[in-house]
Scaffold this motif. Sequence first.
Motif, PDB file in Angstrom:
ATOM      1  N   MET A 120      24.430  41.550  -5.269  1.00  0.00           N
ATOM      2  CA  MET A 120      23.348  42.113  -6.097  1.00  0.00           C
ATOM      3  C   MET A 120      23.073  41.225  -7.297  1.00  0.00           C
ATOM      4  N   LEU A 121      21.811  41.040  -7.589  1.00  0.00           N
ATOM      5  CA  LEU A 121      21.428  40.142  -8.670  1.00  0.00           C
ATOM      6  C   LEU A 121      21.443  40.842 -10.013  1.00  0.00           C
ATOM      7  N   SER A 122      21.828  40.100 -11.039  1.00  0.00           N
ATOM      8  CA  SER A 122      21.759  40.621 -12.401  1.00  0.00           C
ATOM      9  C   SER A 122      20.306  40.636 -12.844  1.00  0.00           C
ATOM     10  N   SER A 123      20.079  41.345 -13.919  1.00  0.00           N
ATOM     11  CA  SER A 123      18.727  41.423 -14.456  1.00  0.00           C
ATOM     12  C   SER A 123      18.214  40.025 -14.815  1.00  0.00           C
ATOM     13  N   GLY A 124      19.073  39.241 -15.455  1.00  0.00           N
ATOM     14  CA  GLY A 124      18.686  37.875 -15.820  1.00  0.00           C
ATOM     15  C   GLY A 124      18.347  37.031 -14.610  1.00  0.00           C
ATOM     16  N   GLN A 125      19.116  37.191 -13.547  1.00  0.00           N
ATOM     17  CA  GLN A 125      18.847  36.421 -12.325  1.00  0.00           C
ATOM     18  C   GLN A 125      17.507  36.805 -11.713  1.00  0.00           C
ATOM     19  N   LYS A 126      17.191  38.092 -11.786  1.00  0.00           N
ATOM     20  CA  LYS A 126      15.911  38.529 -11.223  1.00  0.00           C
ATOM     21  C   LYS A 126      14.745  37.960 -12.013  1.00  0.00           C
ATOM     22  N   ILE A 127      14.889  37.915 -13.331  1.00  0.00           N
ATOM     23  CA  ILE A 127      13.812  37.361 -14.159  1.00  0.00           C
ATOM     24  C   ILE A 127      13.647  35.874 -13.860  1.00  0.00           C
ATOM     25  N   GLU A 128      14.776  35.211 -13.651  1.00  0.00           N
ATOM     26  CA  GLU A 128      14.742  33.794 -13.276  1.00  0.00           C
ATOM     27  C   GLU A 128      13.985  33.614 -11.956  1.00  0.00           C
ATOM     28  N   LEU A 129      14.264  34.489 -11.003  1.00  0.00           N
ATOM     29  CA  LEU A 129      13.539  34.471  -9.725  1.00  0.00           C
ATOM     30  C   LEU A 129      12.046  34.618  -9.945  1.00  0.00           C
ATOM     31  N   LEU A 130      11.696  35.586 -10.768  1.00  0.00           N
ATOM     32  CA  LEU A 130      10.298  35.875 -11.054  1.00  0.00           C
ATOM     33  C   LEU A 130       9.613  34.642 -11.623  1.00  0.00           C
ATOM     34  N   LYS A 131      10.331  33.969 -12.499  1.00  0.00           N
ATOM     35  CA  LYS A 131       9.785  32.777 -13.146  1.00  0.00           C
ATOM     36  C   LYS A 131       9.530  31.670 -12.119  1.00  0.00           C
ATOM     37  N   VAL A 132      10.469  31.523 -11.201  1.00  0.00           N
ATOM     38  CA  VAL A 132      10.307  30.503 -10.168  1.00  0.00           C
ATOM     39  C   VAL A 132       9.117  30.845  -9.269  1.00  0.00           C
ATOM     40  N   ILE A 133       8.976  32.106  -8.953  1.00  0.00           N
ATOM     41  CA  ILE A 133       7.905  32.524  -8.046  1.00  0.00           C
ATOM     42  C   ILE A 133       6.535  32.437  -8.710  1.00  0.00           C
ATOM     43  N   ALA A 134       6.485  32.639 -10.034  1.00  0.00           N
ATOM     44  CA  ALA A 134       5.207  32.745 -10.748  1.00  0.00           C
ATOM     45  C   ALA A 134       4.527  31.397 -10.951  1.00  0.00           C
ATOM     46  N   HIS A 135       4.159  30.768  -9.872  1.00  0.00           N
ATOM     47  CA  HIS A 135       3.484  29.480  -9.926  1.00  0.00           C
ATOM     48  C   HIS A 135       2.496  29.438  -8.763  1.00  0.00           C
ATOM     49  N   PRO A 136       1.257  29.023  -9.030  1.00  0.00           N
ATOM     50  CA  PRO A 136       0.225  29.123  -7.990  1.00  0.00           C
ATOM     51  C   PRO A 136       0.587  28.458  -6.667  1.00  0.00           C
ATOM     52  N   VAL A 137       1.165  27.274  -6.726  1.00  0.00           N
ATOM     53  CA  VAL A 137       1.512  26.602  -5.471  1.00  0.00           C
ATOM     54  C   VAL A 137       2.639  27.338  -4.757  1.00  0.00           C
ATOM     55  N   ARG A 138       3.629  27.740  -5.520  1.00  0.00           N
ATOM     56  CA  ARG A 138       4.772  28.402  -4.859  1.00  0.00           C
ATOM     57  C   ARG A 138       4.388  29.764  -4.296  1.00  0.00           C
ATOM     58  N   ILE A 139       3.472  30.451  -4.963  1.00  0.00           N
ATOM     59  CA  ILE A 139       2.994  31.718  -4.401  1.00  0.00           C
ATOM     60  C   ILE A 139       2.301  31.452  -3.061  1.00  0.00           C
TER      61      ILE A 139
END
Lengths: 113, 113
Positions: B1-20
């Motif tokens: 299970m991911l920590s809250s910080g890890q999930k936010i990090e994931l979100l940050k990685v995903i939040a990019h037009p090309v990566r989406i």
Amino acid sequence: MLSSGQKIELLKVIAHPVRIKILEELAKGVKCVSDFEEFLELRQPNISQHLALLRDHGIVDYYIDGRLRCYFLVDPFVPDLLDLLKKDYHQLLPRPACCPVTKKGVYPGDRKK
Amino acid sequence: MLSSGQKIELLKVIAHPVRIKILEELAKGVKCVSDFEEFLELRQPNISQHLALLRDHGIVDYYIDGRLRCYFLVDPFVPDLLDLLKKDYHQLLPRPACCPVTKKGVYPGDRKK
DNA sequence: CAAATATATTCAGAAATTGATATATATCAA
DNA sequence: TTGATATATATCAATTTCTGAATATATTTG
């Protein structure tokens, strides 16, 4: 209605540890700037900067009560996203059946792994 | 299970037009790097860089088929997030009843707006 | 009006991100 | 083995983001 690009921009703004904390607090109810100073260990100008960014993207708004600025959530996407972040996932997605044909087609030689 | 910080990090990685865009394609099925070259207008090294980032965060994985690397989604958070991004919101959140007491208490003077 | 309070804005430097170029590696075909 | 294909990695410059410090603004109290 927001374009796809605008939504990704929103996501980018939200995907920051401090701003997520701010939004989680606002999901519980109205808060003014000095309320945030207590549980975020940050200086007031920094908090105002994060709030300004959230404001500029239409994520939050505020009303004025005397010298207080009382912030609240306006974007309905935020509560949904926060819920999603709280959700626990216990399994990875199933691996694809080995080995699907990509757009390029099956590689012409023998398969290796 | 991911920590809250890890999930936010994931979100940050995903939040990019090309990566989406990459993730949206992978949500439809397995794709190899050169498949992405066609609909993203980017050079191969750049695509590989984005894929490496997604890999390093456990968001995607790949299997090898000849000289192709066939990428697929592994993080179950991603399809849920993509669905959320597709959702249309037609109304803002309701404004708070004016004027709730913040932690600081009601401002001692008269109220202005 | 002056002082105090609550918050916003501006600016500068550090750190992170992005995409490009050049190059390396691995696999397969001839 | 040689060349071609598919992809990865390393490096770099430009840009963006981040935080803190200093300062400005607005409101209210005295």
